[in-house]
Design a protein around this motif. Sequence first.
Motif, PDB file in Angstrom:
ATOM      1  N   ASN A 368     -51.784  12.734 -17.112  1.00 54.91           N
ATOM      2  CA  ASN A 368     -52.447  11.672 -17.858  1.00 54.91           C
ATOM      3  C   ASN A 368     -53.543  11.057 -17.002  1.00 54.91           C
ATOM      4  N   VAL A 369     -54.487  10.405 -17.647  1.00 52.21           N
ATOM      5  CA  VAL A 369     -55.595   9.744 -16.943  1.00 52.21           C
ATOM      6  C   VAL A 369     -55.457   8.243 -17.123  1.00 52.21           C
ATOM      7  N   SER A 370     -55.364   7.523 -16.019  1.00 54.69           N
ATOM      8  CA  SER A 370     -55.243   6.067 -16.089  1.00 54.69           C
ATOM      9  C   SER A 370     -56.614   5.432 -16.264  1.00 54.69           C
ATOM     10  N   GLN A 371     -56.613   4.182 -16.669  1.00 53.80           N
ATOM     11  CA  GLN A 371     -57.869   3.460 -16.832  1.00 53.80           C
ATOM     12  C   GLN A 371     -58.591   3.344 -15.495  1.00 53.80           C
ATOM     13  N   GLU A 372     -57.828   3.152 -14.423  1.00 55.77           N
ATOM     14  CA  GLU A 372     -58.428   3.030 -13.092  1.00 55.77           C
ATOM     15  C   GLU A 372     -59.107   4.335 -12.683  1.00 55.77           C
ATOM     16  N   GLU A 373     -58.451   5.469 -12.952  1.00 55.88           N
ATOM     17  CA  GLU A 373     -59.039   6.776 -12.617  1.00 55.88           C
ATOM     18  C   GLU A 373     -60.304   7.019 -13.426  1.00 55.88           C
ATOM     19  N   LEU A 374     -60.273   6.650 -14.698  1.00 59.82           N
ATOM     20  CA  LEU A 374     -61.448   6.839 -15.548  1.00 59.82           C
ATOM     21  C   LEU A 374     -62.603   5.969 -15.068  1.00 59.82           C
ATOM     22  N   THR A 375     -62.295   4.729 -14.678  1.00 61.45           N
ATOM     23  CA  THR A 375     -63.331   3.807 -14.204  1.00 61.45           C
ATOM     24  C   THR A 375     -63.962   4.323 -12.914  1.00 61.45           C
ATOM     25  N   GLU A 376     -63.132   4.818 -11.989  1.00 62.14           N
ATOM     26  CA  GLU A 376     -63.657   5.347 -10.730  1.00 62.14           C
ATOM     27  C   GLU A 376     -64.564   6.547 -10.988  1.00 62.14           C
ATOM     28  N   HIS A 377     -64.150   7.414 -11.913  1.00 63.17           N
ATOM     29  CA  HIS A 377     -64.960   8.591 -12.247  1.00 63.17           C
ATOM     30  C   HIS A 377     -66.270   8.162 -12.892  1.00 63.17           C
ATOM     31  N   LEU A 378     -66.212   7.183 -13.765  1.00 65.09           N
ATOM     32  CA  LEU A 378     -67.419   6.675 -14.416  1.00 65.09           C
ATOM     33  C   LEU A 378     -68.386   6.120 -13.376  1.00 65.09           C
ATOM     34  N   MET A 379     -67.857   5.414 -12.381  1.00 67.21           N
ATOM     35  CA  MET A 379     -68.714   4.845 -11.331  1.00 67.21           C
ATOM     36  C   MET A 379     -69.421   5.959 -10.555  1.00 67.21           C
ATOM     37  N   ARG A 380     -68.676   7.036 -10.252  1.00 68.85           N
ATOM     38  CA  ARG A 380     -69.284   8.146  -9.508  1.00 68.85           C
ATOM     39  C   ARG A 380     -70.355   8.842 -10.349  1.00 68.85           C
ATOM     40  N   ARG A 381     -70.052   9.058 -11.632  1.00 63.18           N
ATOM     41  CA  ARG A 381     -71.035   9.709 -12.499  1.00 63.18           C
ATOM     42  C   ARG A 381     -72.279   8.843 -12.661  1.00 63.18           C
ATOM     43  N   ALA A 382     -72.081   7.529 -12.747  1.00 60.14           N
ATOM     44  CA  ALA A 382     -73.219   6.620 -12.875  1.00 60.14           C
ATOM     45  C   ALA A 382     -74.107   6.704 -11.643  1.00 60.14           C
ATOM     46  N   ALA A 383     -73.479   6.743 -10.462  1.00 56.89           N
ATOM     47  CA  ALA A 383     -74.246   6.814  -9.214  1.00 56.89           C
ATOM     48  C   ALA A 383     -75.054   8.106  -9.143  1.00 56.89           C
ATOM     49  N   SER A 384     -74.455   9.221  -9.569  1.00 57.48           N
ATOM     50  CA  SER A 384     -75.163  10.502  -9.501  1.00 57.48           C
ATOM     51  C   SER A 384     -76.270  10.596 -10.538  1.00 57.48           C
ATOM     52  N   SER A 385     -76.167   9.813 -11.625  1.00 54.95           N
ATOM     53  CA  SER A 385     -77.180   9.849 -12.675  1.00 54.95           C
ATOM     54  C   SER A 385     -78.334   8.893 -12.400  1.00 54.95           C
ATOM     55  N   GLY A 386     -78.161   8.028 -11.403  1.00 57.79           N
ATOM     56  CA  GLY A 386     -79.202   7.056 -11.093  1.00 57.79           C
ATOM     57  C   GLY A 386     -79.182   5.837 -11.990  1.00 57.79           C
ATOM     58  N   MET A 387     -78.122   5.694 -12.805  1.00 65.94           N
ATOM     59  CA  MET A 387     -77.995   4.543 -13.702  1.00 65.94           C
ATOM     60  C   MET A 387     -76.987   3.557 -13.118  1.00 65.94           C
ATOM     61  N   SER A 388     -77.078   2.303 -13.573  1.00 65.63           N
ATOM     62  CA  SER A 388     -76.076   1.336 -13.172  1.00 65.63           C
ATOM     63  C   SER A 388     -74.787   1.648 -13.915  1.00 65.63           C
ATOM     64  N   PRO A 389     -73.619   1.247 -13.374  1.00 72.31           N
ATOM     65  CA  PRO A 389     -72.358   1.510 -14.071  1.00 72.31           C
ATOM     66  C   PRO A 389     -72.341   0.970 -15.495  1.00 72.31           C
ATOM     67  N   ASP A 390     -72.924  -0.214 -15.695  1.00 72.24           N
ATOM     68  CA  ASP A 390     -72.949  -0.788 -17.051  1.00 72.24           C
ATOM     69  C   ASP A 390     -73.804   0.045 -17.994  1.00 72.24           C
ATOM     70  N   GLN A 391     -74.971   0.472 -17.522  1.00 72.32           N
ATOM     71  CA  GLN A 391     -75.855   1.292 -18.349  1.00 72.32           C
ATOM     72  C   GLN A 391     -75.193   2.621 -18.688  1.00 72.32           C
ATOM     73  N   PHE A 392     -74.574   3.229 -17.684  1.00 69.99           N
ATOM     74  CA  PHE A 392     -73.941   4.526 -17.900  1.00 69.99           C
ATOM     75  C   PHE A 392     -72.770   4.395 -18.866  1.00 69.99           C
TER      76      PHE A 392
END
Length: 465
Positions: A368-392
């Motif tokens: 299963n995927v926890s909310q914390e794991e999903l949030t951490e992954h979202l933060m990493r993807r946002a950083a690699s995309s050049g967008m802010s976490p909120d924008q991403f």
Amino acid sequence: MKSAVETLNPTRVRLTVEVPFEELKDSLDAAYKKINQQVTVKGFRKGKIPARVIDQRFGRGAVLEEAVNDALPRFYTDAVNEAEVNPLGQPEVDITELKDGELLAFTAEVDIRPAIEIPDYSGIEVTVDAVEVSDEDVDKSVEQLRDRFASTNPVERAAAEGDVVTLDLEAKVDGEVLADGQAEGVQYTIGSGELLDGVDEAVTGKSAGEEATFTSTLKGGSAEGKEAEVTVKVTAVAAREVPELDDEFAQMASEFDTLEELRADSRKRLENMKQYDQATQAQERVLDELLKLAEVPIPEKLLEDEVNTRKHNLEHHQLGQMGLNLDKYLEIQGKTAEEFDAETREQAVKGIKTQFVLDELVNKEKLNVSQEELTEHLMRRAASSGMSPDQFAQAVVEGGQVPMLVGEVARGKALAVVVDAVKVVDTNGEAVDLSDEDDEAAEAAEASAEDAPAADDEKAADKSE
């Protein structure tokens, strides 16, 4: 409703469905209502035309067609659920019988997610690069930091390698100055290779006010790829001066008080980077070995869609941003169109196999995927995309891509399970324990599992609908 499923091959089935006509009642009512709102008949108010009049004026066939088109997705979904298959993409539907007042019968052929048996992977062994940071690596890192704090000072002498020169350029093709072939005040560091080939040799030894002419192949603009006669004039020469490597530099360039502390921090940073690279390498090599062991039939339609998607993204997004077309890209890569097609297909096959195998592991291991794991992954993807976490995050939610991110994290966890169970050694023969680097290993696993095609369950479900 009666339905039956016929397996055409490991990745495709045919559903045969028979529907009693009374089950079309709601769709027929909706069809009459829709037609009522679209047409006018003299003597009747809009929306109040009797069904028999609609049949007489517009034909019962038009009503039946509207009703069947409305009802088919529902009957198809019911048949899929009853057959307990996992469809991929849109079905090919063929209405085999339609008897007014009696029966609707149709067939639907669709690709399905194949049944996969996870092989015994405990015997997998891979070798990865050792984590070694030399004094030369640290020297290079500190030198790069030192260059960032370099200053430039005008000098009255001929330009030499490493100097920053200010240039005016003019390019001619076939004796004509190009419309976009002039530039003034261009700053260039001699030896950096960031301008045209031949410019270093042309300006080295030249003082302010002197010029030179050379021939070079243009890298962009209206005459990209053509040979041009380029005239370059040096208008200013400045020498780069780097600070002394001492404690004062360490205090200026970092939070450390001494150069020794700065070098120690640089070494630690390099070790962390190499540990991440090692974890990524382990994930990729373990995945390759796992895929070799697994028997995975590939749905042809899904493969075709994935190949086309990859080509479209390359041509219309990645190359477009670089100002290239596919022909120019292939020329630079030294590949033929046939070689490119073969590589793209190979990559697509690997992407599909990766997703199918890791998704099966997710189910088998009940991950299963926890909310914390999903949030951490979202933060990493946002950083690699050049967008802010909120924008991403906003883009992900608006695009309905949350299930895709959940799938990436889950597949990363599945791959990590395999890596934990196999033997990983470095080039020195030492066992590598990636569990000591949980964050790096988890991030690397997700990165290795991200190159999955648009075949995930949510997208497949969307297409089926």
